[in-house]
Scaffold this active site. Structure first.
Site, PDB file in Angstrom:
ATOM      1  N   TRP A  11     -34.274   6.822   6.065  1.00  0.00           N
ATOM      2  CA  TRP A  11     -35.059   7.390   7.159  1.00  0.00           C
ATOM      3  C   TRP A  11     -35.603   8.761   6.794  1.00  0.00           C
ATOM      4  O   TRP A  11     -36.767   9.082   7.054  1.00  0.00           O
ATOM      5  CB  TRP A  11     -34.221   7.476   8.428  1.00  0.00           C
ATOM      6  CG  TRP A  11     -34.892   6.983   9.686  1.00  0.00           C
ATOM      7  CD1 TRP A  11     -34.325   6.160  10.619  1.00  0.00           C
ATOM      8  CD2 TRP A  11     -36.203   7.269  10.175  1.00  0.00           C
ATOM      9  NE1 TRP A  11     -35.230   5.920  11.642  1.00  0.00           N
ATOM     10  CE2 TRP A  11     -36.389   6.594  11.387  1.00  0.00           C
ATOM     11  CE3 TRP A  11     -37.272   8.032   9.684  1.00  0.00           C
ATOM     12  CZ2 TRP A  11     -37.569   6.656  12.131  1.00  0.00           C
ATOM     13  CZ3 TRP A  11     -38.457   8.097  10.429  1.00  0.00           C
ATOM     14  CH2 TRP A  11     -38.585   7.412  11.635  1.00  0.00           C
ATOM     15  N   GLY A 133     -36.361   5.842  18.565  1.00  0.00           N
ATOM     16  CA  GLY A 133     -37.263   4.757  18.925  1.00  0.00           C
ATOM     17  C   GLY A 133     -37.192   3.606  17.947  1.00  0.00           C
ATOM     18  O   GLY A 133     -36.469   3.660  16.942  1.00  0.00           O
ATOM     19  N   SER A 135     -37.828   1.737  14.983  1.00  0.00           N
ATOM     20  CA  SER A 135     -38.452   2.162  13.718  1.00  0.00           C
ATOM     21  C   SER A 135     -37.595   1.788  12.520  1.00  0.00           C
ATOM     22  O   SER A 135     -36.555   2.396  12.293  1.00  0.00           O
ATOM     23  CB  SER A 135     -38.662   3.679  13.734  1.00  0.00           C
ATOM     24  OG  SER A 135     -37.469   4.343  14.148  1.00  0.00           O
ATOM     25  N   LYS A 188     -27.535   0.511  21.396  1.00  0.00           N
ATOM     26  CA  LYS A 188     -28.280  -0.667  20.914  1.00  0.00           C
ATOM     27  C   LYS A 188     -27.726  -1.163  19.586  1.00  0.00           C
ATOM     28  O   LYS A 188     -27.820  -2.355  19.269  1.00  0.00           O
ATOM     29  CB  LYS A 188     -29.772  -0.348  20.818  1.00  0.00           C
ATOM     30  CG  LYS A 188     -30.129   0.804  19.882  1.00  0.00           C
ATOM     31  CD  LYS A 188     -30.408   0.393  18.463  1.00  0.00           C
ATOM     32  CE  LYS A 188     -30.684   1.596  17.586  1.00  0.00           C
ATOM     33  NZ  LYS A 188     -30.979   1.239  16.191  1.00  0.00           N
ATOM     34  N   SER A 251     -32.533  -4.892  10.278  1.00  0.00           N
ATOM     35  CA  SER A 251     -31.493  -4.142  10.984  1.00  0.00           C
ATOM     36  C   SER A 251     -30.134  -4.319  10.312  1.00  0.00           C
ATOM     37  O   SER A 251     -29.636  -5.436  10.172  1.00  0.00           O
ATOM     38  CB  SER A 251     -31.407  -4.616  12.436  1.00  0.00           C
ATOM     39  OG  SER A 251     -30.201  -4.203  13.040  1.00  0.00           O
ATOM     40  N   ARG A 252     -29.529  -3.217   9.920  1.00  0.00           N
ATOM     41  CA  ARG A 252     -28.207  -3.280   9.290  1.00  0.00           C
ATOM     42  C   ARG A 252     -27.156  -3.784  10.271  1.00  0.00           C
ATOM     43  O   ARG A 252     -26.246  -4.539   9.895  1.00  0.00           O
ATOM     44  CB  ARG A 252     -27.814  -1.897   8.778  1.00  0.00           C
ATOM     45  CG  ARG A 252     -28.747  -1.340   7.718  1.00  0.00           C
ATOM     46  CD  ARG A 252     -28.446   0.117   7.460  1.00  0.00           C
ATOM     47  NE  ARG A 252     -29.450   0.725   6.587  1.00  0.00           N
ATOM     48  CZ  ARG A 252     -29.528   2.019   6.348  1.00  0.00           C
ATOM     49  NH1 ARG A 252     -28.660   2.848   6.902  1.00  0.00           N
ATOM     50  NH2 ARG A 252     -30.465   2.496   5.542  1.00  0.00           N
ATOM     51  N   ASN A 253     -27.247  -3.353  11.518  1.00  0.00           N
ATOM     52  CA  ASN A 253     -26.256  -3.768  12.510  1.00  0.00           C
ATOM     53  C   ASN A 253     -26.362  -5.264  12.796  1.00  0.00           C
ATOM     54  O   ASN A 253     -25.349  -5.954  12.923  1.00  0.00           O
ATOM     55  CB  ASN A 253     -26.439  -2.945  13.784  1.00  0.00           C
ATOM     56  CG  ASN A 253     -26.133  -1.481  13.551  1.00  0.00           C
ATOM     57  OD1 ASN A 253     -24.985  -1.083  13.455  1.00  0.00           O
ATOM     58  ND2 ASN A 253     -27.165  -0.667  13.434  1.00  0.00           N
ATOM     59  N   GLU A 278     -24.396   2.137  11.803  1.00  0.00           N
ATOM     60  CA  GLU A 278     -23.774   3.048  12.762  1.00  0.00           C
ATOM     61  C   GLU A 278     -22.999   2.314  13.854  1.00  0.00           C
ATOM     62  O   GLU A 278     -22.004   2.822  14.364  1.00  0.00           O
ATOM     63  CB  GLU A 278     -24.828   3.953  13.404  1.00  0.00           C
ATOM     64  CG  GLU A 278     -25.410   5.018  12.478  1.00  0.00           C
ATOM     65  CD  GLU A 278     -24.473   6.207  12.251  1.00  0.00           C
ATOM     66  OE1 GLU A 278     -23.305   6.137  12.688  1.00  0.00           O
ATOM     67  OE2 GLU A 278     -24.908   7.182  11.626  1.00  0.00           O
TER      68      GLU A 278
END
Length: 333
Positions: A11, A133, A135, A188, A251-253, A278
């Site tokens: 990021w 947001g 991204s 989220k 998305s890692r999650n 996270e």
């Protein structure tokens, strides 16, 4: 404008790529060898491979020099470390006089604090805000259209963020509700693990939609209990970020959930991922904060039970589906 970005992960690098052509941008990497390699190769091969860094972007491993860069002419410092590093970076930057923004999303492990609460403790006089947001870093770095929200109680700082970050490919909205923006960005990640598990189990699109919708209800309940505005959760940092993180395979999650559903252990999943997810580290903290406030968060509780090994994904699903039927809404369900 002088802008320092602290953290050369995906990021931090992506944002730097976007702003360096328009602003005097310095990217700080904690590891000197990494900084030297990125600057020489113009490629952050570890975190953002294949994205060419603009010639104007400079790198350093000297934290004091990085902070000093943004002190002149009312510059900005963007903290792009994981949540675990936010407290340290805020403390180091507190006296700089620069406006301080952070990109990390989560509750601080151990204290349960959101970013603005950490800032209130270690940098009470600083001008601070959160940039959040829907991204994915790779898309931002490629210049693909993205919309973010810059949230701060300082109106002048919000306007400065628009000047700094807004571009042809990056649209920046403003918000005076950093609490809501941070809660949306933090929780989220946990809901994305749940949707990843459901998709990995092959439960179908109906189940995914139900988890996203009821997950948003959990986010809203916790956020309003912490003083956030309800309408914030209908915006970019709430619904927008949730939909992206829960359904996008970058998305890692979500990837954590998909792999857990295939029967892999959490240590195996994290080792294969190679980057910070996270939601894994903040899920228990989110649940503890909710329980302290009397906020019901059954999806979050199910994710925590799977992560700590008390339930299998199938058992967690069964527990959720056997809950007593309730009226829809933001009341406990």
């Amino acid at each position: 404008m002088r802008i320092t970005v602290l953290g050369a992960g995906a990021w931090g690098t992506a944002l730097s790529v976007g702003i360096a052509p328009r602003h005097d941008t310095l990217l700080w990497a904690r590891d000197a060898a990494q900084a030297a390699h990125i600057e020489a190769s113009r490629d952050n091969r570890r975190y953002l491979p294949g994205v060419a860094l603009p010639a104007a972007l400079r790198l350093t491993a000297d934290l004091d020099a990085a902070i000093a860069h943004a002190q002149a002419d009312g510059g900005l410092i963007v903290i792009a470390t994981p949540m675990s590093g936010l407290r340290e970076m805020l403390a180091r930057c507190a006296a700089s006089g620069a406006g301080l923004w952070w990109l990390c999303k989560g509750f601080e492990a151990g204290t349960g604090a959101l970013g603005h609460e950490v800032a209130r403790e270690v940098a009470p006089a600083a001008r601070v805000g959160v940039l959040s947001g829907p991204s994915f870093a790779l898309e931002v770095a490629r210049g693909q259209p993205t919309a973010l929200v810059a949230a701060s109680t300082d109106e002048a700082l919000r306007n400065q963020a628009v000047e700094a970050f807004h571009s042809e490919s990056l649209r920046v909205y403003t918000s005076a509700d950093p609490v809501g923006v941070e809660v949306g960005g933090a929780v989220k990640n946990v809901i994305a693990i749940a949707t990843g598990i459901a998709d990995g189990m092959g439960l179908g699109l109906n189940a995914r939609a139900a988890l996203v919708t009821r997950g948003l209800a959990e986010i809203t309940r916790l956020g309003t209990a912490l003083g956030a505005r309800v309408d914030t959760f209908m915006g970019l940092s709430g619904l927008g970020d949730l939909v992206l993180t829960a359904t996008g395979d970058l998305s890692r999650n979500r990837q954590v959930g998909l792999q857990l559903a295939q029967g892999r252990s959490l240590p195996e999943v994290l080792a294969a991922l190679g980057h910070v997810a996270e939601g894994v580290y903040s899920a228990a903290t989110v649940l503890a904060r909710a329980q302290a406030l009397g906020v019901d968060m059954p999806i979050t509780a199910a994710v925590v039970a799977v992560l700590d090994g008390r339930l299998t994904p199938a058992q967690a699903l069964e527990r959720l589906m056997r809950r007593q039927a309730r009226a829809e809404g933001h009341a406990p369900d």
